[in-house]
Design a protein around this motif. Structure first.
Motif: not given
Length: 142
Positions: A10-39
């Motif tokens: 379920n990817a949620g309601a898909q409103a423009a102001n909602q972010d769903f990030l099913p995958l995040i990989a990070q070295l730290d909070g300033n260095n990340q890669i991710w997939i997002t579903i939004n709007g």
């Protein structure tokens, strides 16, 4: 070569102001890669030294984008999707933006601005029960 993947139930309601990030990989909070579903879009991002860059985007389809995967091979990060978790289609790719030898992985959902609450569901996270499931709270999200 290594990867993380999950099935989106379920990817949620898909409103423009909602972010769903099913995958995040990070070295730290300033260095990340991710997939997002939004709007109504599925997007691939990288964040280097706190600067976000969109790598790829496509219209989101619950039927087409049932699975998502981030993988590394030969110095390149690939953002993929699948209908069945077996046959994959590439959404986008980028040269490794940082060392990808020891990353934290997780998922997140958030809203900002005047968005209504929503529910997003993932399962089959790397299809194991022992994956460290870290859930991140992004600044500005409620």
């Amino acid at each position: 070569a290594s990867s993380i993947r999950c099935r989106i139930k379920n990817a949620g309601a898909q409103a423009a102001n909602q972010d769903f990030l099913p995958l995040i990989a990070q070295l730290d909070g300033n260095n990340q890669i991710w997939i997002t579903i939004n709007g109504g879009n599925i997007q691939a991002y990288k964040k280097i030294a706190s600067a976000n860059t969109q790598v790829a985007t496509a219209a989101y389809s619950a039927n087409t984008h049932k699975w998502v995967r981030i993988r590394e091979s030969g110095g390149t990060i690939y953002y993929d999707f699948s209908t069945d978790g077996s046959l994959w289609t590439n959404l986008g790719s980028v040269a490794n933006p940082f060392a990808v030898t020891a990353l934290q992985v997780g998922a997140a959902v958030g809203q900002f601005g005047a968005a209504s609450a929503t529910t997003c569901i993932i399962d089959k996270y790397n299809e194991t029960d022992y994956v460290n499931r870290a859930f991140y709270t992004q600044q500005g999200y409620q």
